[in-house]
Design an enzyme around this catalytic site. Sequence first.
Site, PDB file in Angstrom:
ATOM      1  N   ASP A  13      36.245  39.583  42.427  1.00 32.36           N
ATOM      2  CA  ASP A  13      35.719  38.447  43.203  1.00 32.36           C
ATOM      3  C   ASP A  13      34.219  38.534  43.435  1.00 32.36           C
ATOM      4  OD1 ASP A  13      38.341  37.532  43.386  1.00 32.36           O
ATOM      5  OD2 ASP A  13      38.707  38.682  45.210  1.00 32.36           O
ATOM      6  N   LYS A  16      32.175  36.299  39.136  1.00 34.21           N
ATOM      7  CA  LYS A  16      32.107  36.335  37.665  1.00 34.21           C
ATOM      8  C   LYS A  16      32.222  34.928  37.071  1.00 34.21           C
ATOM      9  CE  LYS A  16      35.636  39.097  37.711  1.00 34.21           C
ATOM     10  NZ  LYS A  16      35.729  39.404  39.148  1.00 34.21           N
ATOM     11  N   LYS A  18      31.275  32.000  38.179  1.00 32.50           N
ATOM     12  CA  LYS A  18      30.006  31.267  38.205  1.00 32.50           C
ATOM     13  C   LYS A  18      29.059  31.797  37.120  1.00 32.50           C
ATOM     14  CE  LYS A  18      25.662  30.598  40.421  1.00 32.50           C
ATOM     15  NZ  LYS A  18      24.804  30.233  41.525  1.00 32.50           N
ATOM     16  N   ASN A  38      46.328  37.080  37.649  1.00 32.78           N
ATOM     17  CA  ASN A  38      45.941  37.734  38.910  1.00 32.78           C
ATOM     18  C   ASN A  38      44.481  37.376  39.228  1.00 32.78           C
ATOM     19  OD1 ASN A  38      45.178  39.218  36.652  1.00 32.78           O
ATOM     20  ND2 ASN A  38      45.529  41.220  37.551  1.00 32.78           N
ATOM     21  N   GLY A  40      41.181  34.988  39.747  1.00 32.77           N
ATOM     22  CA  GLY A  40      40.882  33.649  40.261  1.00 32.77           C
ATOM     23  C   GLY A  40      39.384  33.485  40.159  1.00 32.77           C
ATOM     24  N   HIS A  41      38.922  32.718  39.189  1.00 34.23           N
ATOM     25  CA  HIS A  41      37.492  32.567  38.939  1.00 34.23           C
ATOM     26  C   HIS A  41      37.071  31.154  39.334  1.00 34.23           C
ATOM     27  CE1 HIS A  41      37.635  36.049  35.786  1.00 34.23           C
ATOM     28  NE2 HIS A  41      37.989  36.410  36.995  1.00 34.23           N
ATOM     29  N   THR A 131      49.044  40.828  43.425  1.00 40.61           N
ATOM     30  CA  THR A 131      49.015  39.371  43.521  1.00 40.61           C
ATOM     31  C   THR A 131      50.416  38.791  43.290  1.00 40.61           C
ATOM     32  OG1 THR A 131      48.483  39.219  41.177  1.00 40.61           O
ATOM     33  CG2 THR A 131      46.622  39.238  42.708  1.00 40.61           C
ATOM     34  N   ARG A 145      56.773  49.463  24.749  1.00 40.21           N
ATOM     35  CA  ARG A 145      57.046  48.849  23.443  1.00 40.21           C
ATOM     36  C   ARG A 145      58.316  48.009  23.411  1.00 40.21           C
ATOM     37  NH1 ARG A 145      55.744  54.515  21.605  1.00 40.21           N
ATOM     38  NH2 ARG A 145      56.238  54.638  23.813  1.00 40.21           N
ATOM     39  N   GLN A 226      38.940  40.936  37.320  1.00 40.98           N
ATOM     40  CA  GLN A 226      38.990  42.024  38.303  1.00 40.98           C
ATOM     41  C   GLN A 226      37.631  42.737  38.373  1.00 40.98           C
ATOM     42  OE1 GLN A 226      42.098  41.977  35.973  1.00 40.98           O
ATOM     43  NE2 GLN A 226      42.457  40.350  37.412  1.00 40.98           N
ATOM     44  N   THR A 302      43.196  33.430  44.369  1.00 42.31           N
ATOM     45  CA  THR A 302      44.522  33.390  43.759  1.00 42.31           C
ATOM     46  C   THR A 302      45.616  33.335  44.821  1.00 42.31           C
ATOM     47  OG1 THR A 302      43.768  34.535  41.796  1.00 42.31           O
ATOM     48  CG2 THR A 302      46.114  34.685  42.244  1.00 42.31           C
ATOM     49  N   THR A 303      45.511  34.180  45.842  1.00 40.10           N
ATOM     50  CA  THR A 303      46.602  34.275  46.821  1.00 40.10           C
ATOM     51  C   THR A 303      46.214  33.706  48.187  1.00 40.10           C
ATOM     52  OG1 THR A 303      45.852  36.487  47.407  1.00 40.10           O
ATOM     53  CG2 THR A 303      47.575  36.340  45.731  1.00 40.10           C
ATOM     54  N   SER A 415      21.962  35.018  42.612  1.00 34.31           N
ATOM     55  CA  SER A 415      22.690  33.794  42.933  1.00 34.31           C
ATOM     56  C   SER A 415      22.627  33.565  44.438  1.00 34.31           C
ATOM     57  CB  SER A 415      24.133  33.936  42.448  1.00 34.31           C
ATOM     58  OG  SER A 415      24.910  32.855  42.882  1.00 34.31           O
ATOM     59  N   VAL A 416      22.253  32.330  44.824  1.00 37.20           N
ATOM     60  CA  VAL A 416      22.068  32.028  46.249  1.00 37.20           C
ATOM     61  C   VAL A 416      22.985  30.886  46.713  1.00 37.20           C
ATOM     62  CG1 VAL A 416      19.719  32.935  46.407  1.00 37.20           C
ATOM     63  CG2 VAL A 416      20.070  30.558  45.680  1.00 37.20           C
TER      64      VAL A 416
HETATM   65  P1  GDP Z   1      35.334  35.909  40.561  1.00 31.93           P
HETATM   66  O1  GDP Z   1      36.783  36.247  40.651  1.00 31.93           O
HETATM   67  O2  GDP Z   1      34.492  37.102  40.330  1.00 31.93           O
HETATM   68  O3  GDP Z   1      35.057  34.803  39.588  1.00 31.93           O
HETATM   69  O4  GDP Z   1      34.915  35.354  42.011  1.00 31.93           O
HETATM   70  P2  GDP Z   1      35.755  34.320  42.929  1.00 31.93           P
HETATM   71  O5  GDP Z   1      35.668  32.978  42.336  1.00 31.93           O
HETATM   72  O6  GDP Z   1      37.123  34.857  43.201  1.00 31.93           O
HETATM   73  O7  GDP Z   1      34.976  34.445  44.294  1.00 31.93           O
HETATM   74  C1  GDP Z   1      33.626  34.181  44.387  1.00 31.93           C
HETATM   75  C2  GDP Z   1      33.407  33.039  45.401  1.00 31.93           C
HETATM   76  O8  GDP Z   1      32.063  32.983  45.764  1.00 31.93           O
HETATM   77  C3  GDP Z   1      33.733  31.676  44.840  1.00 31.93           C
HETATM   78  O9  GDP Z   1      34.231  30.855  45.869  1.00 31.93           O
HETATM   79  C4  GDP Z   1      32.383  31.167  44.349  1.00 31.93           C
HETATM   80  O10 GDP Z   1      32.291  29.738  44.332  1.00 31.93           O
HETATM   81  C5  GDP Z   1      31.485  31.735  45.395  1.00 31.93           C
HETATM   82  N1  GDP Z   1      30.121  32.061  44.961  1.00 31.93           N
HETATM   83  C6  GDP Z   1      29.689  32.530  43.749  1.00 31.93           C
HETATM   84  N2  GDP Z   1      28.384  32.805  43.790  1.00 31.93           N
HETATM   85  C7  GDP Z   1      27.973  32.520  45.051  1.00 31.93           C
HETATM   86  C8  GDP Z   1      26.725  32.632  45.727  1.00 31.93           C
HETATM   87  O11 GDP Z   1      25.723  33.085  45.197  1.00 31.93           O
HETATM   88  N3  GDP Z   1      26.701  32.261  47.049  1.00 31.93           N
HETATM   89  C9  GDP Z   1      27.791  31.781  47.699  1.00 31.93           C
HETATM   90  N4  GDP Z   1      27.667  31.428  48.974  1.00 31.93           N
HETATM   91  N5  GDP Z   1      28.979  31.655  47.092  1.00 31.93           N
HETATM   92  C10 GDP Z   1      29.071  32.029  45.794  1.00 31.93           C
HETATM   93  P1  IMO Z   2      39.253  38.452  39.880  1.00 27.13           P
HETATM   94  O1  IMO Z   2      39.230  38.352  38.376  1.00 27.13           O
HETATM   95  C1  IMO Z   2      40.307  40.801  43.403  1.00 27.13           C
HETATM   96  C2  IMO Z   2      43.933  43.259  43.127  1.00 27.13           C
HETATM   97  C3  IMO Z   2      45.118  42.855  43.986  1.00 27.13           C
HETATM   98  C4  IMO Z   2      45.743  44.209  44.256  1.00 27.13           C
HETATM   99  C5  IMO Z   2      45.513  44.952  42.924  1.00 27.13           C
HETATM  100  C6  IMO Z   2      46.722  44.950  41.994  1.00 27.13           C
HETATM  101  O2  IMO Z   2      39.407  37.141  40.562  1.00 27.13           O
HETATM  102  O3  IMO Z   2      38.104  39.243  40.377  1.00 27.13           O
HETATM  103  P2  IMO Z   2      47.803  43.080  40.439  1.00 27.13           P
HETATM  104  O4  IMO Z   2      48.419  41.747  40.784  1.00 27.13           O
HETATM  105  O5  IMO Z   2      46.665  42.993  39.483  1.00 27.13           O
HETATM  106  O6  IMO Z   2      48.820  44.091  40.005  1.00 27.13           O
HETATM  107  O7  IMO Z   2      47.220  43.629  41.850  1.00 27.13           O
HETATM  108  O8  IMO Z   2      44.428  44.301  42.295  1.00 27.13           O
HETATM  109  N1  IMO Z   2      43.407  42.196  42.238  1.00 27.13           N
HETATM  110  C7  IMO Z   2      42.263  41.531  42.462  1.00 27.13           C
HETATM  111  N2  IMO Z   2      41.396  41.605  43.493  1.00 27.13           N
HETATM  112  N3  IMO Z   2      40.054  39.999  42.345  1.00 27.13           N
HETATM  113  C8  IMO Z   2      40.904  39.934  41.297  1.00 27.13           C
HETATM  114  O9  IMO Z   2      40.621  39.240  40.177  1.00 27.13           O
HETATM  115  C9  IMO Z   2      42.090  40.701  41.343  1.00 27.13           C
HETATM  116  N4  IMO Z   2      43.136  40.865  40.503  1.00 27.13           N
HETATM  117  C10 IMO Z   2      43.920  41.789  41.059  1.00 27.13           C
HETATM  118  O10 IMO Z   2      44.707  42.225  45.170  1.00 27.13           O
HETATM  119  O11 IMO Z   2      45.014  44.891  45.236  1.00 27.13           O
HETATM  120 MG    MG Z   3      38.398  36.044  41.976  1.00 33.58          MG
END
Ligand code: GDP
Ligand code: IMO
Ligand code: MG
Length: 427
Positions: A13, A16, A18, A38, A40-41, A131, A145, A226, A302-303, A415-416
């Site tokens: 999270d 990535k 963005k 699992n 959530g981008h 997740t 396998r 992740q 995601t959750t 990123s801001v």
């Molecule tokens: P990812 O899993 O790495 O793609 O990240 P997520 O989407 O799960 O979580 C990142 C959150 O931060 C999302 O809601 C984005 O829209 C938000 N975000 C990304 N870059 C920035 C930033 O520079 N500032 C703020 N305030 N939010 C951001």
């Molecule tokens: P993105 O790509 C944050 C965490 C789960 C749990 C552990 C194992 O959005 O950054 P799993 O379902 O993979 O077996 O869960 O990993 N987890 C994440 N935490 N961002 C994610 O993906 C994650 N994908 C899995 O919360 O602790």
């Molecule tokens: Mg995420």
Amino acid sequence: MSNTVVMGAQWGDEGKGKIVDLLTREADLIVRFQGGNNAGHTLVVGDTKCILHLIPSGILHEEKQCFIGNGVVLDPEVFCQEIDDFLAHGRVIGPEHLVVSKKAHVIMPYHKLLDAAREAIKSGKDKIGTTGRGIGPCYEDKAARIGVRAGDLTNKELVRTKIIKALQEKNVLFEKLYGLPPLDPEEVLEQIWPFAQRTAAYLGDVSAAIQDGVKAGKSVLFEGAQGTHLDIDHGTYPFVTSSNTVASNAAAGSGCSCAMLDRIVAVVKAYTTRVGSGPFPVELDDVTGTFLQNNGSEYGATTGRPRRCGWLDVVILRESVRLNGPTGIALTKLDVLDGLEELKICTAYIYRDQQVLYPPQEENSLAEVTPVYEILPGWKENISVCRTWEDLPEAAKTYVLRIEALLGVPVSLVSVGPDRDQTIMRS
Ligand code: GDP
Ligand code: IMO
Ligand code: MG
């Protein structure tokens, strides 16, 4: 033309989605190489917010080609749902936009059931907090396998045979260990088959497509999911996911040579978050933790679970630098720190009376460490409106430069805000 890996340097999270969406402008092919839904981008374009779990974040750029590599675990129902969500917004995603590797493993209904049953039976502190998407059990079947691969989805008889074999073992677990009714192989087959048939239309040879593309002068963007400290080998085991999340897996997980990975962009959030269980040395259970959670909207994409929040941890980032060899850092969510009087950076841990600069390797050792902090001044300005390095207040520049110096890697992008244009490119 250079090929780029975008990977998370913390516990996921980092933002990535963005960064991939931004860098897609310079790429032709975008590939997911590990994990599954699992992930959530989040992508924000103007007033529209889109959360992708399985389809690569490059998909918003209609002229680009996206790929789901062999290292991914794919839930056909989720795959079809994401395609339908785009369709509901008037966008048709066909096999010319998106190709699924025949070697990717398929998440079956019994994987999701096992994931949930295992978590349910564990006592509080032992729960991983997965997740619940069946990720671990699917990778287990791959290693054992006995997995169903996406390429099998054109052959109903083969899938039937594989389901029967898998359930011979799993039904014993469901009945005898978890107190659940056994699954009927025919019912499982019928449940997945409509989604399997639709997914089959997208199958292809991802490895060949990438290599042919590169030969023809195209550039590839590899989208990690992740983060490094959720890596099955290098993360905070056992509180990790079930795949290798490090940059080097971009090659194995998509079927290309490591020599093709030219640039590695480590996405680093300006503070630290973690969802699910596991040690988290810099965690803040106080008003600052709540401030970061609220200001950063730190709820799982995601959750929906609240993300645990803490100061920036340079110890785990040093390890990420060692493991991934980033050529640059994309520092995200710097704006979330607006208004804090002072900022802390964890530069070392005290572990068993010694100061350490890297995470100790003993299992769960991160639960034993005490962070050593350096304190920097905060800023009062709203930096989400800044568009150039010069626009940033001095204290924000100092914070970024300190991270750069501590890690020895250039911060090439700051990123801001969540939107595409809320970005400061430094190189
Ligand atoms: P990812 O899993 O790495 O793609 O990240 P997520 O989407 O799960 O979580 C990142 C959150 O931060 C999302 O809601 C984005 O829209 C938000 N975000 C990304 N870059 C920035 C930033 O520079 N500032 C703020 N305030 N939010 C951001
Ligand atoms: P993105 O790509 C944050 C965490 C789960 C749990 C552990 C194992 O959005 O950054 P799993 O379902 O993979 O077996 O869960 O990993 N987890 C994440 N935490 N961002 C994610 O993906 C994650 N994908 C899995 O919360 O602790
Ligand atoms: Mg995420």
